[in-house]
Design a protein around this motif. Structure first.
Motif, mmCIF file in Angstrom:
data_model
loop_
_atom_site.group_PDB
_atom_site.id
_atom_site.type_symbol
_atom_site.label_atom_id
_atom_site.label_comp_id
_atom_site.label_asym_id
_atom_site.label_seq_id
_atom_site.Cartn_x
_atom_site.Cartn_y
_atom_site.Cartn_z
ATOM 1 N N UNK A 25 0.823 -1.199 0.000
ATOM 2 C CA UNK A 25 0.000 0.000 0.000
ATOM 3 C C UNK A 25 0.871 1.269 0.000
ATOM 4 N N UNK A 26 1.934 1.223 0.817
ATOM 5 C CA UNK A 26 2.814 2.389 0.893
ATOM 6 C C UNK A 26 3.481 2.674 -0.458
ATOM 7 N N UNK A 27 3.863 1.588 -1.153
ATOM 8 C CA UNK A 27 4.502 1.757 -2.461
ATOM 9 C C UNK A 27 3.538 2.398 -3.431
ATOM 10 N N UNK A 28 2.271 1.887 -3.433
ATOM 11 C CA UNK A 28 1.261 2.424 -4.321
ATOM 12 C C UNK A 28 1.041 3.907 -4.032
ATOM 13 N N UNK A 29 0.983 4.225 -2.709
ATOM 14 C CA UNK A 29 0.763 5.607 -2.297
ATOM 15 C C UNK A 29 1.913 6.503 -2.754
ATOM 16 N N UNK A 30 3.137 5.974 -2.651
ATOM 17 C CA UNK A 30 4.308 6.803 -2.944
ATOM 18 C C UNK A 30 4.468 7.029 -4.438
ATOM 19 N N UNK A 31 4.267 5.979 -5.237
ATOM 20 C CA UNK A 31 4.579 6.091 -6.665
ATOM 21 C C UNK A 31 3.362 6.154 -7.570
ATOM 22 N N UNK A 32 2.169 6.120 -6.979
ATOM 23 C CA UNK A 32 0.975 6.287 -7.777
ATOM 24 C C UNK A 32 0.355 4.960 -8.174
ATOM 25 N N UNK A 33 -0.878 5.011 -8.568
ATOM 26 C CA UNK A 33 -1.651 3.779 -8.820
ATOM 27 C C UNK A 33 -1.156 3.007 -10.038
ATOM 28 N N UNK A 34 -0.393 3.652 -10.950
ATOM 29 C CA UNK A 34 0.055 2.945 -12.145
ATOM 30 C C UNK A 34 1.180 1.970 -11.838
ATOM 31 N N UNK A 35 1.651 2.009 -10.633
ATOM 32 C CA UNK A 35 2.796 1.171 -10.280
ATOM 33 C C UNK A 35 2.408 -0.299 -10.238
ATOM 34 N N UNK A 36 3.300 -1.134 -10.821
ATOM 35 C CA UNK A 36 3.083 -2.575 -10.778
ATOM 36 C C UNK A 36 3.845 -3.117 -9.579
ATOM 37 N N UNK A 37 3.147 -3.715 -8.645
ATOM 38 C CA UNK A 37 3.811 -4.258 -7.456
ATOM 39 C C UNK A 37 3.634 -5.763 -7.429
ATOM 40 N N UNK A 38 4.804 -6.488 -7.466
ATOM 41 C CA UNK A 38 4.754 -7.943 -7.307
ATOM 42 C C UNK A 38 5.139 -8.265 -5.868
ATOM 43 N N UNK A 39 4.359 -9.086 -5.217
ATOM 44 C CA UNK A 39 4.665 -9.452 -3.841
ATOM 45 C C UNK A 39 5.097 -10.920 -3.774
ATOM 46 N N UNK A 40 6.157 -11.163 -3.002
ATOM 47 C CA UNK A 40 6.615 -12.549 -2.805
ATOM 48 C C UNK A 40 6.736 -12.796 -1.313
ATOM 49 N N UNK A 41 6.481 -14.046 -0.918
ATOM 50 C CA UNK A 41 6.530 -14.366 0.512
ATOM 51 C C UNK A 41 7.770 -15.170 0.877
ATOM 52 N N UNK A 42 8.509 -15.636 -0.112
ATOM 53 C CA UNK A 42 9.738 -16.368 0.210
ATOM 54 C C UNK A 42 10.770 -16.176 -0.901
ATOM 55 N N UNK A 43 11.989 -16.619 -0.641
ATOM 56 C CA UNK A 43 13.108 -16.394 -1.556
ATOM 57 C C UNK A 43 12.905 -17.109 -2.886
ATOM 58 N N UNK A 44 12.313 -18.308 -2.827
ATOM 59 C CA UNK A 44 12.085 -19.089 -4.045
ATOM 60 C C UNK A 44 11.225 -18.318 -5.040
ATOM 61 N N UNK A 45 10.099 -17.787 -4.536
ATOM 62 C CA UNK A 45 9.207 -17.010 -5.398
ATOM 63 C C UNK A 45 9.934 -15.786 -5.939
ATOM 64 N N UNK A 46 10.667 -15.112 -5.033
ATOM 65 C CA UNK A 46 11.351 -13.876 -5.409
ATOM 66 C C UNK A 46 12.361 -14.154 -6.526
ATOM 67 N N UNK A 47 13.083 -15.288 -6.419
ATOM 68 C CA UNK A 47 14.079 -15.642 -7.435
ATOM 69 C C UNK A 47 13.404 -15.808 -8.803
ATOM 70 N N UNK A 48 12.279 -16.491 -8.793
ATOM 71 C CA UNK A 48 11.550 -16.693 -10.048
ATOM 72 C C UNK A 48 11.132 -15.355 -10.642
ATOM 73 N N UNK A 49 10.689 -14.453 -9.775
ATOM 74 C CA UNK A 49 10.216 -13.153 -10.247
ATOM 75 C C UNK A 49 11.353 -12.313 -10.828
ATOM 76 N N UNK A 50 12.490 -12.250 -10.126
ATOM 77 C CA UNK A 50 13.572 -11.387 -10.616
ATOM 78 C C UNK A 50 14.176 -11.942 -11.899
ATOM 79 N N UNK A 51 14.054 -13.288 -12.106
ATOM 80 C CA UNK A 51 14.536 -13.856 -13.369
ATOM 81 C C UNK A 51 13.607 -13.482 -14.515
ATOM 82 N N UNK A 52 12.299 -13.355 -14.201
ATOM 83 C CA UNK A 52 11.305 -13.093 -15.236
ATOM 84 C C UNK A 52 11.191 -11.608 -15.576
#
Lengths: 232, 664
Positions: A25-52
């Motif tokens: 929510x804070x990110x959306x507030x700071x950078x505006x609603x057009x911002x794409x925010x991907x959320x990850x709950x663990x390192x495995x998911x995050x690794x997949x996301x940063x590769x993509x």
């Protein structure tokens, strides 16, 4: 995927649900609603996301269910230099914040403060004005004092490369911040503009990452670990 | 002066010997000086033939009284005055290096006579003394000149002939001669074989008491002194062998022991009468003469060993030479010649050669002991040359044999050498002990230091571990909960106003505890930095502007984690009061070093209070602050009055006067 110039992509890595939602929510507030925010709950998911995807900003919690974020931060720093990696923390003089900065994080985000302040901090980071607490400043100063000695005894010569040691001005800035002076006051004392201080801080973070990695490589080289595996 | 004293201290043994010799000399000289002794050098001389004899093997010819010799006591001096011619004493004849044993030789009696002045007999009975007679047995005759009295036999030396070669002769004159006051005549007869050396010293005539003193002195130098020296050498030699047995590295100690033994054997004839059976007599002289070669060889080898010179060839040659001489001069061989003079000539030549080499090396090698030993060897060799000249009749017979004294110097030098080694060993032991102690002390200190370091590390590690635990708790438990609460409260527009602040305060308090557990950096500046970071936002909320004036501060080495927490608590209390009560618009924190202290000042422009009437709300707070300042060993000053703000001064000493561990 269709991305226009104004939209930015941000990664939020946080295992606890409520703080994660709050951060998004804070990110959306700071950078505006057009911002794409991907959320990850663990390192495995995050690794997949940063590769993509490539992100402008990555907000990373240090302690995660499947380990700490050190390797991820270093990977981002080496392979996605455009991504500003920031460690999100409750306590800004946590050992873990310093560890993250050494891994290559470009700053930290203090979660335990008012929303306005969090958003301001986020914007500041985005503009190249990361925060630096007195405690971190002391630690950084100590880091640059001690390794110089240890690198010397390790036989790598009396001088570290310029991008691995602080300039006199940077040391001065760090010293004043460590003593409690605010960026604006430091700028005042040294006859500089506050944004210049911000730039110094950013450079200091960068040098901290580089020198830490150089030290790690040196240590690994000494232990014969180079090439044995890049994961910690 | 100092140099002299040093020299005397160094050569004390020589000084000691010199004083001893001087007193002995005085002992001999003084009584003789009191009473006059006439020394007869102008005499009348005649040679009386006794017939041819077969020259036989033996050192001193002719054979002793027990051998084939006429009854000398029955042959008075020739009465015919025309036979006598003037002569001078000492008289003698040198001896060729080789004496053939297979020749017929003429046996003669050489007579020396003189008139003695009766004045010497005024003080009582008189006596005649002859320092030395070389040759066959001697006889002494005498007669008063007054009434043309017949010759009387005064002394027949045949029974004492075996020791005649080195012992002075003392003959008492008849007591009745001293009563008449007339002149008398003395005649001394020396039996000789033609071609063989002989010698006689001037004759002394004087009072018996004076001559007895003289005789004792001469006996001392010729027999007693060599005996004393040999005994001393033997004692030291025995000691040396004992040492050599316990110190295996010192072979030279054995050498010295053997040397002293050879020495005692060599000098046997000076203090022991040779045996009077022919076979024993010959082996006796063989033994003492052959020993000289060993003495020479062993002393040279010993010197080389002490100097740590490795001259194996020289050593082997010396031993071989001594062995060859020993074997070749055995009486078992049917020798055609008497070789004693040749034998000692060879000894002398070899000794001179080796001694020259030794002295040359000693001159080059800078080793005090070696130099002394080389000097001693040189002295011994010179003595040897002297004695060879004397024994072969090339020096007047009244000289004393010097070689027995040569050993004395070697004994002294060796004794000094032993003492020096002993002292060196003791010193080395002392030094080793001292070094051991120093080493032990250093090790103990290092251990202490390491122990202290380990304790410090352990406590720091404990603090770090505690901190990590707290951090984890804060992050995962308390912290996460507080964070969640904050998120909830902030997203709720109806939440009470103070709640956010309250939650924020909770987190700050937790942080302070964690901050204090940070490894101490001894740096007040960074503690102040952290403090501002913590309380800054609260001050801003209270509408108070912070002015920060922290200068470069020296480290406080005594500042540990609990001190840090005390200091932070103290300052937090100050700022807490400002936030809660002061309603200040400005607060200034300044820190600077001054006069061995760090001076912290906190000054606000708030409402202040009456310090004499402590406001009940902050009463406990002020007391706490004072306690904390005391626990820090710091001085706390408060200046305030209603409406005039509050001015705190905290003086922190650079060195801690209060070493007790501060309690929280």
């Amino acid at each position: 995927m269709n991305t226009n110039l104004s939209s930015r992509r941000v990664l939020v890595l946080e295992d606890l649900t409520r703080p994660r939602e709050w951060l998004v929510e804070q990110v959306m507030q700071a950078f505006g609603p057009a911002t794409l925010v991907d959320a990850a709950t663990n390192l495995g998911d995050a690794r997949a996301l940063v590769l993509a995807h490539s992100y402008e900003l990555a907000l990373v919690d240090w302690e995660l269910p499947d380990g700490n974020a050190s390797a991820l931060i270093t990977w981002l720093c080496m392979n996605r230099p455009a991504t500003i990696t920031v460690v999100a923390t409750i306590h800004d003089d946590d050992e873990r914040v310093f560890a993250a900065l050494r891994s290559g994080a470009r700053g930290y985000l203090l979660k335990s403060q008012r929303n306005e302040l969090v958003q301001a901090q986020l914007k500041g980071i985005d503009l190249g004005q990361p925060p630096l607490s007195p405690a971190i400043a002391s630690k950084v100063l100590n880091h640059f004092r001690q390794p110089a000695a240890s690198a010397r005894t390790a036989g790598s010569g009396p001088h570290m490369p310029a991008d691995e040691q602080l300039s006199a001005r940077e040391s001065e800035v760090l010293g004043l911040i460590a003593k409690g002076y605010k960026n604006a006051e430091v700028a005042d004392k040294l006859g500089l503009t506050p944004s210049t201080i911000g730039t110094y801080v950013r450079d200091i973070y960068q040098k901290l990452g580089i020198s830490s990695r150089a030290q790690a490589a040196l240590a690994a080289d000494r232990l014969g670990l180079i090439g044995a595996g890049s994961r910690t | 002066m100092h140099r002299w004293r040093k020299l005397i201290r160094r050569s004390w043994a020589f000084v000691f010997i010199a004083v001893g010799l001087a007193s002995l000399w005085l002992y001999g000289v003084f009584p003789a000086a009191e009473s006059p002794i006439q020394l007869q050098t102008q005499v009348q001389h005649t040679v009386q033939p006794l017939g041819p004899r077969q020259a036989t093997l033996g050192l001193h010819l002719p054979e002793s009284a027990s051998f084939d010799l006429p009854r000398l006591d029955e042959i008075p001096p020739p009465p015919d005055d025309s036979l006598w011619a003037p002569a001078v004493l000492p008289d003698g004849q040198a001896r060729p290096p080789l004496l053939r044993n297979d020749q017929m030789r003429e046996l003669t009696l050489r007579w020396y006579r003189f008139d003695a002045d009766a004045a010497v007999l005024q003080h009582g009975p008189g006596a005649v003394g002859i320092e030395r007679i070389v040759g066959g047995p001697a006889v002494v005759w005498g007669r008063p000149l007054s009434a043309n009295a017949p010759w009387q036999l005064l002394h027949d030396n045949r029974p004492a002939w075996l020791t005649q070669w080195n012992r002075p002769l003392l003959v008492h004159l008849p007591a009745e001669w001293s009563q008449g006051g007339a002149k008398f005549q003395i005649a001394v007869g020396v039996s000789t074989l033609s071609g063989i050396n002989f010698g006689i010293t001037p004759v002394r005539v004087g009072p018996a008491s004076a001559l007895e003193w003289w005789h004792r002195k001469a006996m001392f130098w010729r027999t007693t002194a060599p005996l004393l020296i040999s005994v001393c050498a033997l004692l030291l030699g025995g000691f040396s062998v004992t040492l050599g047995r316990s110190i295996t590295s010192q072979k030279s100690f054995y050498l010295f022991g053997i040397f002293t033994l050879a020495w005692a054997v060599r000098n046997l004839h000076y203090y022991v009468s040779p045996p009077d059976t022919r076979l024993a007599y010959e082996w006796f002289w063989w033994l003492t003469n052959a020993s000289l070669s060993w003495v020479m060889a062993l002393s040279q080898i010993f010197t080389l060993r002490v100097a740590q010179l490795s001259w194996p060839l020289t050593e082997r040659c010396l031993l071989l030479f001594a062995a060859a001489i020993t074997v070749l001069t055995m009486p078992a061989w049917p020798l055609l010649a008497e070789v004693m003079v040749l034998q000692h000539l060879l000894n002398m030549v070899v000794a001179l050669m080796v001694c020259t080499m030794t002295v040359w090396s000693a001159y080059r090698v800078k080793n005090t002991e070696f130099r002394w030993l080389a000097f001693t060897l040189l002295l011994g060799t010179v003595f040897g040359v002297h004695d060879w000249l004397l024994v072969s009749g090339r020096l007047p017979p009244d000289h004393i044999y010097l070689l027995p004294f040569g050993c004395m110097f070697l004994v002294i030098v060796f004794q000094n050498f032993l003492a020096a080694q002993h002292v060196r060993a003791l010193r080395a032991l002392g030094t080793a002990n001292e070094q051991q102690q120093i080493l032990l002390e250093a090790q103990r200190k290092e251990l202490d230091q390491q122990h202290r370091l380990l304790t410090a590390i352990a406590s720091e590690k404990a603090i770090a571990d505690e901190r990590k635990r707290l951090m984890r708790d804060m992050h995962d438990g308390l912290g996460a909960s507080l964070l969640s609460s904050m998120a909830i409260v902030q997203s709720d527009p109806n939440a009470p106003d103070g709640l956010v602040q309250s939650i924020s305060d909770c987190m700050n308090e937790l942080r302070s505890v964690i901050d204090s557990l940070e490894p101490s950096e001894e740096d007040v500046g960074s503690i102040l930095g952290k403090l501002r970071h913590r309380i800054g936002p609260s001050l801003e909320l209270a509408g108070t502007e912070m002015h920060w004036q922290v200068e470069e501060l020296p480290p406080l080495p005594w500042l540990n984690a609990s001190h840090t927490l005390l200091l932070m608590r103290l300052l937090q209390e100050m700022f807490g009061n400002i936030i809660k009560y002061a309603r200040a618009r400005h607060v200034t924190l300044s820190a600077h070093a001054h006069d061995g202290q760090i001076v912290l000042q906190v000054q606000d422009d708030g409402v202040g209070f009456d310090a004499s009437v402590t406001p009940p709300a902050s009463g406990r707070g002020l007391g706490n602050m004072r306690d904390r300042a005391q626990a820090l060993g710091a001085m706390l000053e408060l200046h305030t009055a209603p409406g005039q703000g509050v001015h705190w001064l905290l003086h922190l000493p650079l060195s801690n006067p209060n070493p007790e561990t501060a309690s929280l």
